[in-house]
Design a protein around this motif. Structure first.
Motif, short mmCIF file in Angstrom:
data_model
loop_
_atom_site.label_atom_id
_atom_site.label_comp_id
_atom_site.label_asym_id
_atom_site.label_seq_id
_atom_site.Cartn_x
_atom_site.Cartn_y
_atom_site.Cartn_z
N SER A 1 0.81 -1.23 0.00
CA SER A 1 0.00 0.00 0.00
C SER A 1 0.84 1.27 0.00
O SER A 1 0.47 2.27 0.62
N ASN B 1 3.53 3.94 3.56
CA ASN B 1 2.61 2.81 3.51
C ASN B 1 1.32 3.17 4.21
O ASN B 1 1.30 3.43 5.41
N GLN C 1 -1.24 1.41 4.98
CA GLN C 1 -1.75 0.42 5.92
C GLN C 1 -0.95 0.40 7.22
O GLN C 1 -1.51 0.38 8.31
N THR C 2 0.36 0.41 7.13
CA THR C 2 1.20 0.27 8.33
C THR C 2 1.71 1.60 8.86
O THR C 2 2.26 1.64 9.97
N ASP D 1 2.99 -4.43 3.13
CA ASP D 1 2.03 -4.38 4.25
C ASP D 1 2.37 -5.36 5.37
O ASP D 1 1.88 -5.19 6.50
#
Length: 454
Positions: free
Chosen positions: A237, A268, A270-271, A308
């Protein structure tokens, strides 16, 4: 306070000082009445002369060169282009009219607006690609000239990196374009300063350009864009943001010599982990009628970029034009060279033929384990021999393009070619059972693009 917040404060301060200092240089009034692009206000639909080179027919913006604040004008233009290819990929070709290959397709139509009014500049281009159901904005910005020496653009504007406007002569770009390092456009601020024979650029882009619309049958929604960017896909992502660019170019007789620097965050979603990209280039262009010569060397490196699941990536995913993404090696040096020659002719409506050859090479530093052994990434090459034929407002590119480990000159578009290199089976990912091909061979694409530019 974070680095990027500090940088943004400094950048805003620079722009503010530029505007405050402009009146001190005696430029509060119109700069020069005798150097305006147009001598009187008008509304222009058709541009009379598009020139005879890629740099003039594909880049029609003139408002950023206007010096007279007491004038207003608008130009509306665009292009309609047809394209055909004859491909020999992986040692085989295709029957005529098969799978959008070896047939004529409606390549592009686009609309351009270039406007100037009392010191404010405006430029906009929107593109449609009917063959694969994709459309998006290329650029859209508002500009202002504080003085003869300072000009600011705000919006989706070209990134000041490397050879400008293009490192290429052909309908194809050079390899840096497919790495996001030629004719890249991002959302942000670009300040230009001209001083004697120098041109300096300082730019900040908080985000890449907004995505357009595409058919998901061709690729991820995130790839509906003009410029090649690091884009998010399932399991990976990452996006580009907080990009800083510095560029200096020196004009010496027939030469333009310069250097560029770029730094950006790879974030990123997501993270929330952040890596970065650093890139630098040395570039030169020599233009003396009828010759044009371009060359540059680029280093880039992606550092601490993770997927991710937190795994360190030795290739990033890049995409554009609504197609699927492909691997790009995380660290490499790119070499670019191109030579062109104009041949004025009188062949009926044909007035000029520019013959060119553009070559570029990616020398990668990455490696990956194959059957427990670290295997170096294989190089990527591209060569385009061709001609641009000028006949009034009709321009035709005829290109003989060859690619070695090239993502878009292949029967398997995308894939691993610009990352580790393609596998022995070019249609499947590189793995222990499909190791990197040490000699993938050259693929060929004969491309003809006919455009009416108005």
């Amino acid at each position: 306070m974070s680095f990027w917040k500090s940088f943004l404060i400094i950048l805003i301060s620079l722009f503010t000082w530029s505007s405050l200092l402009a009146p001190l240089h005696g430029h509060a009034a119109p700069f020069r009445q005798d150097t305006t692009i147009e001598n009187q206000s008008h509304f222009g639909i058709f541009k009379k002369d598009h020139g005879k080179h890629k740099s003039t027919i594909e880049n029609t913006v003139k408002s950023n060169k206007e010096l007279n604040r007491d004038t207003s004008w608008v130009k509306v233009g665009g292009a309609l282009r047809l394209n055909t290819i004859y491909a020999i990929y992986e040692g085989q070709t295709f029957p005529l009219g098969t799978n959008s290959r070896n047939e004529w397709t409606w390549d592009t139509w686009r609309i351009n607006v270039d406007s100037y009014s009392d010191g404010l500049q405006f430029a906009f281009e929107y593109r449609f690609y009917p063959t694969f159901n994709t459309h998006f904005v290329k650029y859209g910005w508002i500009g202002y000239r504080f003085s003869e020496k300072y000009n600011l653009q705000i919006g989706i504007t070209q990134v000041p990196f490397g050879l400008l406007t293009y490192a290429s002569h052909s309908w194809w770009f050079q390899i840096p374009y497919y790495l996001g390092l030629e004719d890249d456009h991002q959302m942000g601020l670009n300040l230009t300063h001209n001083r004697d024979n120098w041109t300096f650029n300082l730019a900040y882009f908080p985000l890449s350009e907004p995505r357009g619309t595409n058919d998901p049958a061709f690729g991820e929604y995130s790839t509906a864009r003009y410029s090649y960017d690091v884009v998010p896909i399932d399991g990976n992502s990452n996006i580009e943001r907080n990009q800083l660019n510095l560029r200096a170019n020196y004009h010496l007789d027939d030469w333009k010599l310069g250097g560029s620097f770029q730094a950006m965050e790879i974030y990123n979603q997501q993270t929330t982990h952040s890596g970065n990209q650093l890139a630098a280039a040395l570039h030169a262009e020599w233009a003396k009628v009828p010759w044009n010569f371009k060359t540059e060397i680029i280093y880039y490196g992606y550092n601490d970029v993770r997927d991710d699941d937190g795994r360190l990536l030795n290739s990033v995913q890049m995409g554009a034009y609504g197609f699927g993404t492909y691997d790009v090696a995380s660290e490499a040096i790119v070499y670019v060279i191109g030579l062109a020659h104009d041949f004025p002719v009188e062949w009926g409506p044909i007035s000029n033929v520019q013959v060119y050859n553009d070559y570029s090479l990616i020398q990668k530093f990455g490696e990956m384990p194959i059957n427990g052994v670290l295997t170096p990434f294989e190089k990527t090459q591209q060569n385009v021999l061709g001609a641009l034929i000028t006949a009034g407002k009709i321009y035709t590119y005829v290109d003989y393009a060859t690619g070695y480990n090239h993502s878009w000159i292949s029967d398997a578009f995308g894939g691993n070619s610009m990352g580790p290199g393609r596998g022995i089976d070019y249609q499947t990912p590189v793995s222990d059972s499909n190791p990197i091909d040490p000699n993938p061979g050259w693929n060929t694409r004969i491309n003809i693009n006919i455009g009416y530019y108005f």
